[in-house]
Write a protein that holds these residues in place. Structure first.
Motif, short mmCIF file in Angstrom:
data_model
loop_
_atom_site.label_atom_id
_atom_site.label_comp_id
_atom_site.label_asym_id
_atom_site.label_seq_id
_atom_site.Cartn_x
_atom_site.Cartn_y
_atom_site.Cartn_z
N PHE A 69 70.69 40.73 -8.91
CA PHE A 69 71.68 41.76 -8.66
C PHE A 69 72.51 42.01 -9.91
CE2 PHE A 69 71.20 42.57 -4.25
CZ PHE A 69 70.82 41.38 -3.66
N PHE A 122 78.01 46.09 -6.37
CA PHE A 122 76.67 45.54 -6.59
C PHE A 122 75.60 46.62 -6.49
CE2 PHE A 122 76.91 40.92 -6.83
CZ PHE A 122 78.25 40.72 -6.52
N GLY A 123 74.56 46.41 -7.28
CA GLY A 123 73.37 47.24 -7.17
C GLY A 123 72.54 46.81 -5.98
N PRO A 124 71.43 47.49 -5.73
CA PRO A 124 70.61 47.22 -4.54
C PRO A 124 69.70 46.01 -4.68
CG PRO A 124 69.66 49.00 -5.79
CD PRO A 124 70.96 48.67 -6.46
N GLY A 125 69.58 45.48 -5.89
CA GLY A 125 68.76 44.29 -6.08
C GLY A 125 67.38 44.58 -6.62
N GLY A 166 72.74 30.50 -3.05
CA GLY A 166 73.69 31.60 -3.12
C GLY A 166 73.52 32.45 -4.36
N LEU A 167 74.58 33.14 -4.74
CA LEU A 167 74.60 34.01 -5.91
C LEU A 167 75.13 33.24 -7.11
CD1 LEU A 167 75.96 37.06 -4.04
CD2 LEU A 167 74.09 37.29 -5.67
N PHE A 204 81.30 45.21 -0.43
CA PHE A 204 82.71 44.79 -0.30
C PHE A 204 83.23 45.02 1.12
CE2 PHE A 204 87.04 44.21 -1.60
CZ PHE A 204 87.78 45.14 -0.88
N PHE A 212 79.64 36.50 2.66
CA PHE A 212 79.97 35.60 1.55
C PHE A 212 81.46 35.70 1.23
CE2 PHE A 212 75.77 34.48 0.10
CZ PHE A 212 74.99 35.56 0.43
N LEU A 259 82.87 35.85 -10.44
CA LEU A 259 83.14 35.48 -9.07
C LEU A 259 82.27 34.28 -8.72
CD1 LEU A 259 83.20 38.93 -7.24
CD2 LEU A 259 85.13 37.40 -7.55
N THR A 268 87.78 34.09 -7.85
CA THR A 268 87.71 34.18 -9.30
C THR A 268 87.75 32.79 -9.89
OG1 THR A 268 90.11 34.33 -9.48
CG2 THR A 268 88.89 36.39 -9.47
N ARG A 273 87.36 43.96 -7.30
CA ARG A 273 86.11 43.92 -6.55
C ARG A 273 84.97 44.36 -7.45
NH1 ARG A 273 85.88 49.09 -2.52
NH2 ARG A 273 83.69 48.56 -2.64
N GLN A 274 83.85 43.70 -7.28
CA GLN A 274 82.66 44.06 -8.01
C GLN A 274 81.75 44.89 -7.12
OE1 GLN A 274 80.70 40.83 -10.07
NE2 GLN A 274 82.62 40.06 -10.90
N ILE A 323 87.63 37.33 -2.14
CA ILE A 323 86.97 38.54 -1.67
C ILE A 323 85.89 38.18 -0.67
CG2 ILE A 323 85.36 38.56 -3.63
CD1 ILE A 323 85.65 41.62 -3.68
N PHE A 366 80.64 32.39 -5.73
CA PHE A 366 80.29 32.72 -4.35
C PHE A 366 80.00 31.47 -3.53
CE2 PHE A 366 79.75 37.29 -4.10
CZ PHE A 366 79.76 37.64 -5.44
N GLY A 367 80.36 31.51 -2.28
CA GLY A 367 79.91 30.52 -1.33
C GLY A 367 78.48 30.84 -0.93
N LYS A 368 77.90 29.96 -0.14
CA LYS A 368 76.49 30.10 0.18
C LYS A 368 76.21 31.05 1.34
CE LYS A 368 74.89 25.79 -1.87
NZ LYS A 368 76.07 25.69 -2.73
N TYR A 377 73.48 38.57 -11.58
CA TYR A 377 73.39 37.41 -10.73
C TYR A 377 71.94 37.24 -10.27
CZ TYR A 377 78.48 37.87 -10.12
OH TYR A 377 79.84 37.96 -10.31
N TYR A 437 82.32 39.58 1.05
CA TYR A 437 81.22 40.54 0.97
C TYR A 437 80.33 40.39 2.19
CZ TYR A 437 82.02 41.79 -3.95
OH TYR A 437 82.54 42.27 -5.13
N LYS A 475 69.56 44.49 0.99
CA LYS A 475 70.58 45.25 0.28
C LYS A 475 71.45 44.35 -0.59
CE LYS A 475 70.93 48.87 3.79
NZ LYS A 475 71.85 49.62 4.68
N GLY A 476 72.21 44.98 -1.47
CA GLY A 476 73.15 44.24 -2.28
C GLY A 476 74.42 43.94 -1.50
N PRO A 477 75.20 42.95 -1.96
CA PRO A 477 76.48 42.65 -1.30
C PRO A 477 77.40 43.87 -1.27
CG PRO A 477 75.86 40.88 -2.80
CD PRO A 477 74.91 42.02 -3.05
N GLN A 485 76.32 41.18 3.30
CA GLN A 485 75.00 41.51 2.76
C GLN A 485 74.00 41.68 3.89
OE1 GLN A 485 73.20 38.65 0.07
NE2 GLN A 485 71.96 40.22 -0.89
#
Lengths: 113, 112
Positions: free
Chosen positions: A90, A104-107, A42-43, B46, B89, B100, B93, A101-102, B34, B102-104, A35, B36, B42-44, B38
């Motif tokens: 990401f 995620f890495g740290p970016g 957003g993503l 769960f 966020f 996924l 699906t 659920r996915q 789902i 995602f919303g903003k 992503y 998330y 850092k990354g998102p 953030q």
């Protein structure tokens, strides 16, 4: 520890200089995805992979390539980076793509000048 | 088209209050949702998920509510703490089940 790792975390490069961002997961996940995250947008998914040697385009694939030669690794390749690819990237993985659920890495923060 | 949006870009609460973050989705065929969190740099991460055959699901200090009639999703955080400050966020699906959407995001700020 179960995790998704990305390298490098930060990268500043110049237009046209090929680069690769690596992604690795240690959870034996089949599904991996890239992503990009931009302010106000957003993503957004770039590419995804359902399994080894199976990859497909996401919403914004232009200017990117990926490969999935091993289950754990999913590198993102920018053959000729341009300034509009400046973004936060990401990598994510999940056991299966649908309804899971996915992780995620740290970016990776990429700046292309 | 498929899209997931959030009602408010920012939400400010006092420590100890309950927070409610809302999300509207457009794809009535979505099966999985789902949330998330953030944090900066850092990354998102769960928080909680819910499937379309459920209306409510609870976790530790968090509850997700799903209203399929109006295509609305909400995240409730009980006794909000400064450590809850982050961008939240929602995601769903796609019909193809390969990504996924995602919303903003809603930025939650908790003041003590």
């Amino acid at each position: 520890e179960a995790q998704v790792t990305q390298n490098p975390r930060y990268l500043i490069t110049v237009t046209g200089k090929k680069l690769t961002v690596t992604c690795s997961q240690n959870m034996n996940h089949e599904y991996m995805s890239w992503y990009r995250q931009d302010p106000g947008l957003g993503l957004r998914q770039i590419y995804y992979s359902m399994n080894v040697e199976v990859t497909d385009k996401g919403d914004v694939p232009e200017g990117y390539k990926v490969s999935r030669k091993e289950k754990r690794n999913f590198p993102l390749i920018l053959e000729s980076p341009s300034p509009n690819q400046t973004s936060l990237y990401f990598c994510a993985s999940s056991l299966q793509p649908l309804g899971e659920r996915q992780y995620f890495g740290p970016g990776t923060r990429l700046t292309v000048t | 088209g498929e899209s997931v949006g959030l009602h408010l870009p920012t939400l400010s609460v006092q420590e100890g209050d309950n927070s409610i973050i809302n999300c509207a989705y457009s794809n009535s065929a979505s099966d999985y949702f789902i949330w998330y969190k953030q944090e900066s740099g850092k990354g998102p991460q769960f928080i909680i998920d819910i499937r379309s055959n459920m209306d409510k699901r609870q976790g530790q200090r968090v509850t997700v509510l799903l209203n399929k009639t109006v295509k609305h999703l909400s995240l409730q955080i009980a006794a909000t703490q400064p450590g809850d400050s982050a961008v939240y966020f929602c995601a769903e699906t796609t019909q193809a089940g390969t990504a996924l959407i995602f919303g903003k995001g809603t930025t939650l700020s908790v003041s003590s």
